[in-house]
Design an enzyme around this catalytic site. Structure first.
Site, PDB file in Angstrom:
ATOM      1  CG  ASN A 120      -2.131  -0.745   1.036  1.00 49.98           C
ATOM      2  OD1 ASN A 120      -2.279  -1.364   0.003  1.00 49.98           O
ATOM      3  ND2 ASN A 120      -3.013  -0.717   2.001  1.00 49.98           N
ATOM      4  CB  ILE A 174      -5.247   0.024   9.236  1.00 50.99           C
ATOM      5  CG1 ILE A 174      -6.269   0.824  10.054  1.00 50.99           C
ATOM      6  CG2 ILE A 174      -4.904   0.757   7.946  1.00 50.99           C
ATOM      7  CD1 ILE A 174      -5.691   2.103  10.650  1.00 50.99           C
ATOM      8  CB  CYS A 175      -4.431  -3.876   5.037  1.00 55.04           C
ATOM      9  SG  CYS A 175      -3.219  -4.711   4.032  1.00 55.04           S
ATOM     10  CG  LEU A 176      -0.729   2.160   5.466  1.00 52.66           C
ATOM     11  CD1 LEU A 176      -1.096   2.422   4.010  1.00 52.66           C
ATOM     12  CD2 LEU A 176      -1.110   3.368   6.309  1.00 52.66           C
TER      13      LEU A 176
END
Lengths: 368, 201
Positions: free
Chosen positions: A34, B92-94
């Site tokens: 990301n 959260i996917c970060l």
């Protein structure tokens, strides 16, 4: 990753990839990307009102999912619970498994769950290895006679290369294989050279240069409050080793995490500075990232990410330090292959031994 | 040493956020909870032009002892409908919260990145498979659900009338409002499917 061909094919086998304590190895598939979410935003109203308190997530415990016996929240499998020491909920497979339709969403979910499983299992394994390494190898070890390398190999190819190495070098100083070994070796060797030379003028010049580098990083929008700590520790410890120029003090600085890791981070940021200053040049070495900025974010700034030629070229060029790396692998050559950064006729100041995946420090025969 | 290192750093980071310009204060704020420097509350605003516009989102932030060498542990405390955020837990996917964390990042830059993530979902790297699937295949339903959640959970001004109606209809049947909202969302606003989940058999 892009590396100039040294016509010695690196044999990965001698250090299994999965045993590398390195973020890359954990997420070798590039699973989390990301990155590069642009930091752009425009003005918003300045209401600081924190929304109503009724819309909170429930606090998650293993048993918080039973409401009227519905099966909306499957209980978390044991591997998730045990692998998570914090109260951070393991999640994502929360919603119903949409019984009838085995369509895309379910497939996505399975991918996601599988992904998490692999991640968790791998990071558990990595943690074990990490702990084992911590127990056995200090960040930087005492000097050892180079002949100790003979005990590690029975392979004639390596034996021949060790003989060759022994004709030029006397001592080996091991560093911990945690992905930071290049920076740690570099920092130690720099400090040791300053200490042995005892030239306070040179040290002061270096410290002033470090301040300039910090300013350069701030110009590149790295937050000063985060960067300064690392530079301060680097300069302070350099001052200390000049005041107490003993091997014990030097080892203390690099064995205590509170100073050693700060120095590693600072050297990582010096590398970033040089890469960012000459992106046109360094872009040529980068294969798997779209830009020098992204490369820095993914492969240089984070701790435990290993170093390649591009990192060495950059930091050596910024610090104007000549580094010779002796490459020892299973390639056919009966000798180790030395490679100088930068490639000029000057006498190297720092000598490193590279075995696939790892750097240690070498000392020439004529050194004390 | 480690604890002190984290504390000193957090103190300066709190000051940094407090010092930030007025225009930025509306976007991001950060405070220590109960005077503790290892558990913080962050607040970000939904990015303009996104379904989260006008919403106020709380972040639950835990600081590990090894900070800044290890990343902060952050999840949404306000419920949010987003491919990279778990709709059930707020996780959260970060990447910068995991392997790509670097010691030179600060909570302020991380919160701004999370805010940017709200505006630019990465559906190929999902945290929530159902939401990500909807984002890819039913974009307008995703936008509406995200806007609806921002309204009911984060105080964004505009609701979605058709969703209000479906929720009201099921609440009249005697189900709890929050259960109805969740289950309708997880089942693509199909009332019958949501009913099956809430009252199986």
């Amino acid at each position: 990753m892009a590396a100039p061909d040294l016509n010695g094919s690196f044999e990965e086998g001698s250090l299994p990839k999965k045993f590398k304590v390195n973020g890359n190895a954990v997420n070798g598939d590039g699973s989390s990307s990301n990155g590069g979410v642009g930091i752009t935003y425009s003005e918003a109203d300045s209401s600081n009102d924190v929304g109503s308190s009724s819309s909170q997530f429930p606090s998650y415990g293993p048993a918080s999912n039973s409401q009227d016996g519905d099966d909306l929240l499957p209980s978390y499998p044991a591997w998730q619970l045990s692998a998570d020491p914090t109260d951070y909920p393991s999640d994502s497979n929360e919603a119903s498994t949409s019984s009838g339709s085995r369509g895309e969403p379910l497939k996505h979910m399975l991918d996601c769950v599988e992904h998490q499983y692999v991640d968790e299992r791998t990071s558990k394994q990595m943690l074990d290895i990490e702990n084992e390494i911590k127990l056995n190898v200090p960040f930087v070890a005492e000097k050892e006679d180079l002949s100790v390398l003979g005990d590690e190999y029975s392979d004639p190819v390596y034996i021949a290369k060790i003989m060759d190495l022994k004709s030029k070098y006397q001592w080996l100083r091991r560093t911990r294989g945690d992905g930071n070994c290049f920076y740690r070796s570099l920092g130690f060797s720099m400090f040791e050279n300053f200490m042995r030379a005892g030239d306070k003028e040179k040290v002061e010049a270096m410290k002033r240069f470090m301040v300039e580098c910090k300013d350069g990083l701030v110009e590149l929008k790295y937050p000063a409050l985060a960067i300064e700590d690392f530079m301060d520790v680097f300069n302070d410890q350099l001052t200390k080793v000049m005041e107490t120029p003993t091997d014990e003090e030097l080892l203390r600085i690099f064995q205590e995490q509170g100073s050693s890791d700060f120095i590693v981070v600072w050297l990582r940021f010096l590398t970033v500075l040089q890469l960012r200053r000459e992106p046109e040049f360094y872009q040529n070495f980068i294969e798997n990232h779209s830009s020098v900025v992204e490369f820095c974010q993914m492969e240089v700034e984070p701790m435990y990410k290993e170093s390649d030629h591009i990192h060495i070229i950059a930091v050596a060029s910024l610090l104007k330090i000549k580094i010779r790396v002796e490459y020892m692998d299973r390639g056919d050559s009966p000798t180790v292959i030395g490679h100088d950064f930068p490639e000029d006729d000057a006498v190297p100041e720092i000598y490193l031994l590279y075995r696939p995946g790892h750097y240690d420090i070498l000392y020439r025969k004529d050194s004390d | 040493m480690a604890t002190n290192m984290a504390n000193t750093r957090i103190q300066r980071e709190l000051a940094e956020v407090a010092r930030a310009s007025d225009s930025e204060k509306g976007i991001v704020s950060l405070e220590a909870l109960d005077g503790r420097l290892d558990h913080l509350l962050g607040v970000i605003m939904g990015p303009p032009g996104s379904p989260y516009d006008g919403g106020t989102f709380k972040l639950d932030i835990h600081i590990p002892v090894e900070y800044p060498f290890k990343p902060p542990i952050i999840k949404f405390a306000t419920k949010v409908w987003h491919p990279n955020v778990s709709s059930a837990s707020g996780a959260i996917c970060l990447d910068i919260l995991k392997t790509n964390w670097a010691a030179a990042m600060t909570l302020r830059t991380v919160m701004i990145s999370i805010q940017a993530l709200l505006g630019s979902p990465v559906a190929d790297d999902p945290q929530d498979a159902i939401v990500a699937g909807q984002f890819k295949s039913q974009r307008s339903l995703f936008d509406q659900t995200a806007r609806y959640w921002a309204h009911i959970h984060a105080g964004a001004p505009t609701s979605v009338a058709v969703m209000d109606q479906k929720v009201a209809q099921m609440v009249q049947m005697g189900f709890r409002e929050s259960d109805v909202q969740d289950n309708l969302s997880w089942n693509g606003w199909d009332v019958e499917k949501a009913l099956e989940k809430l009252a199986p058999g």
